[in-house]
Write an enzyme that holds these catalytic residues in place. Structure first.
Site, PDB file in Angstrom:
ATOM      1  N   GLU A 178      -8.259  -5.148   5.300  1.00  0.00           N
ATOM      2  CA  GLU A 178      -8.117  -4.834   3.882  1.00  0.00           C
ATOM      3  C   GLU A 178      -6.968  -5.624   3.247  1.00  0.00           C
ATOM      4  O   GLU A 178      -7.072  -6.057   2.103  1.00  0.00           O
ATOM      5  CB  GLU A 178      -7.887  -3.334   3.704  1.00  0.00           C
ATOM      6  CG  GLU A 178      -9.168  -2.548   3.989  1.00  0.00           C
ATOM      7  CD  GLU A 178      -8.955  -1.061   4.113  1.00  0.00           C
ATOM      8  OE1 GLU A 178      -8.409  -0.635   5.137  1.00  0.00           O
ATOM      9  OE2 GLU A 178      -9.324  -0.326   3.191  1.00  0.00           O
ATOM     10  N   ARG A 217     -10.859  15.902   7.561  1.00  0.00           N
ATOM     11  CA  ARG A 217     -11.625  16.294   6.360  1.00  0.00           C
ATOM     12  C   ARG A 217     -13.036  16.732   6.727  1.00  0.00           C
ATOM     13  O   ARG A 217     -13.669  16.138   7.596  1.00  0.00           O
ATOM     14  CB  ARG A 217     -11.719  15.117   5.378  1.00  0.00           C
ATOM     15  CG  ARG A 217     -10.403  14.799   4.736  1.00  0.00           C
ATOM     16  CD  ARG A 217     -10.517  13.576   3.842  1.00  0.00           C
ATOM     17  NE  ARG A 217      -9.465  12.618   4.153  1.00  0.00           N
ATOM     18  CZ  ARG A 217      -9.477  11.348   3.813  1.00  0.00           C
ATOM     19  NH1 ARG A 217     -10.481  10.838   3.143  1.00  0.00           N
ATOM     20  NH2 ARG A 217      -8.477  10.562   4.144  1.00  0.00           N
ATOM     21  N   HIS A 248     -12.726   3.027   0.006  1.00  0.00           N
ATOM     22  CA  HIS A 248     -12.745   1.978   1.038  1.00  0.00           C
ATOM     23  C   HIS A 248     -13.511   0.738   0.563  1.00  0.00           C
ATOM     24  O   HIS A 248     -14.027  -0.033   1.371  1.00  0.00           O
ATOM     25  CB  HIS A 248     -13.442   2.452   2.343  1.00  0.00           C
ATOM     26  CG  HIS A 248     -12.774   3.581   3.038  1.00  0.00           C
ATOM     27  ND1 HIS A 248     -13.473   4.661   3.537  1.00  0.00           N
ATOM     28  CD2 HIS A 248     -11.479   3.806   3.320  1.00  0.00           C
ATOM     29  CE1 HIS A 248     -12.633   5.502   4.106  1.00  0.00           C
ATOM     30  NE2 HIS A 248     -11.408   5.015   3.980  1.00  0.00           N
ATOM     31  N   ASN A 296       0.873  -1.184   0.000  1.00  0.00           N
ATOM     32  CA  ASN A 296       0.000   0.000   0.000  1.00  0.00           C
ATOM     33  C   ASN A 296       0.911   1.235   0.000  1.00  0.00           C
ATOM     34  O   ASN A 296       1.483   1.590   1.022  1.00  0.00           O
ATOM     35  CB  ASN A 296      -0.870  -0.054   1.259  1.00  0.00           C
ATOM     36  CG  ASN A 296      -1.868   1.094   1.322  1.00  0.00           C
ATOM     37  OD1 ASN A 296      -1.871   1.966   0.448  1.00  0.00           O
ATOM     38  ND2 ASN A 296      -2.696   1.099   2.344  1.00  0.00           N
TER      39      ASN A 296
END
Ligand code: AMP
Length: 398
Positions: free
Chosen positions: A385, A241, A180, A7
């Site tokens: 993940e 955010r 996601h 990643n």
């Protein structure tokens, strides 16, 4: 089969080496500050202490070189040689409309990912650097790209179109993509498994509440709506955010502060969310929960505003699917923060469900929070993940 999951961020690289036969994580680690002063690799072989080594890494190829070195090191390594790495799975942030599932990486795939750079200028170029570095150092090892956006490609037009002139979708592909996806896919699947049912028979809402956060409506196995949009800025209030807001705020603030739209968007990405709402106290929910318990009004308000937004999204997805069977919490906050979960669940009582405060105190485990007689099941499902990426990689390579 051993799968290396990569990643890549702009100056970081996270990795895990997973044995697909046993689904065991053999080792994991992180390269930080790639291309800047003070770069370091932190490597953790399964069941052993972490080792942090400061080494100069001029670029991601250097980082991958150190990852291979650590994985094959006689002391802290977990395999004898590169030969024991059978495949690499790459997390790719944006696949646009080009990819609705994971794919084996070829030159055409690399080109198609490059064509999506426009949609994720901070993420996709870094992901591509990771692919190219691995290609250089392990030219014969097959690689798979797993996209954050792919799971959401099943959304209907009514969910992905924005209310702006259609020509902007046609010309620039401006639409909701969602992110996601790997996590929403994994968690919804696991939630159904926990209930002993098929995901194809259920309506599931997944709340992925991490530093970045999104909610997805998974109707009979398909993502039908999700809270992030063209970019990961839309939707929930996040660590830093803003999530949803009136787009007119951009020009209003730009005017007031004498800044460009890009600079305001940067504020919305990096200085907003619970960090901004708490007056700069923290973007970390551990700090905020402690401060709120200690009576800090801004921290309290930040958490309340955050949970309220999550609850509103759950409400709108109940409408989108005309019902819901399971609501699953996952990621750092969803798995660990009982305070936020309790606040969100308070809004859910009208659905005929409520969480058990004792079970809500459990952290980071698969646990059903509601009563067995409740109409809607609330649960925690820790996301994984990397494991989902490794599984997809094996499926495609085999
Ligand atoms: P993620 O992006 O999924 O790693 O999630 C990061 C967020 O999860 C941060 O805001 C953390 O404060 C929160 N988090 C992680 N672990 C815990 C914990 N044990 N208790 C409360 N919040 C946590």
């Amino acid at each position: 089969m051993n799968v290396l999951v990569i990643n890549c961020g702009s100056s970081s690289l996270k990795y895990q080496l997973i044995s697909s036969d046993t689904e065991e994580v053999l080792a994991k680690g992180l390269c930080e500050r790639i291309g800047i002063d003070g770069s370091a690799i932190t490597h953790q072989p399964e069941g052993k202490e972490k080792v942090k080594t400061e080494v100069p890494m001029a670029n991601h190829t250097d980082a991958v070189k150190y990852v291979i070195e650590k994985l094959t090191d006689p002391e802290v390594g977990v395999v004898k040689s590169l030969e024991e790495i059978d495949a690499v799975g790459h997390r790719i942030v944006h696949g646009g409309e080009k990819f609705n599932s994971s794919v084996v990486i070829t030159d055409e795939v690399i080109k198609a990912i490059e064509e999506c750079n426009d949609l994720a200028p901070l993420h996709n170029p870094a992901n591509l650097i990771g692919i190219n570095s691995c290609k250089e150092l392990m030219p014969n090892v097959p690689m798979v790209a797993v996209f954050d956006t792919a799971f959401h490609q099943t959304m209907p037009e009514k969910a992905y179109l924005y209310g702006i002139p259609y020509k902007y979708y046609e010309n620039y592909k401006i639409r909701r993509y969602g992110f996601h996806g790997t996590s929403h896919d994994y968690v919804s699947n696991r939630a159904a498994e926990i209930m002993g049912k098929s995901r194809d028979d259920l309506k599931i809402i997944v709340c992925h509440l991490g530093n970045g956060a999104s909610v997805t409506a998974v109707d009979h196995g398909k993502s039908v709506d999700t809270s992030m949009g063209l970019t990961p800025l839309e939707g929930l209030i996040m660590g830093t955010r803003s999530g949803d807001m009136d787009p007119a705020i951009i020009s209003f603030l730009a005017d007031k502060l004498g800044k460009t739209a890009d600079q305001i968007i940067n504020i919305c990405n990096k200085e907003s969310g619970v960090l901004g709402l708490s007056n700069g106290l923290s973007s970390d929910f551990r700090d905020l929960s402690i401060a709120a318990e200690g009576g800090d009004e801004r921290a309290k308000a930040a958490l309340e505003t955050y949970s309220y937004r999550v609850a509103k999204y759950i409400g709108s997805y109940v409408m989108a699917m005309k019902g819901v069977d399971i609501i699953a919490f996952t990621a750092g906050i969803g798995e660990n923060n009982a305070f936020v979960r309790a606040q969100v669940c308070e809004y859910l009582e009208w659905l005929g469900t409520s969480m058990d405060p004792e079970k809500n105190a459990i952290r980071g485990e698969e646990v059903i929070l509601s009563k067995t007689t409740d109409k809607v099941t609330i649960m925690i499902v820790p996301t994984d993940e990397e494991m989902a990426i490794a599984r997809d990689t094996v499926r495609l390579i085999k």
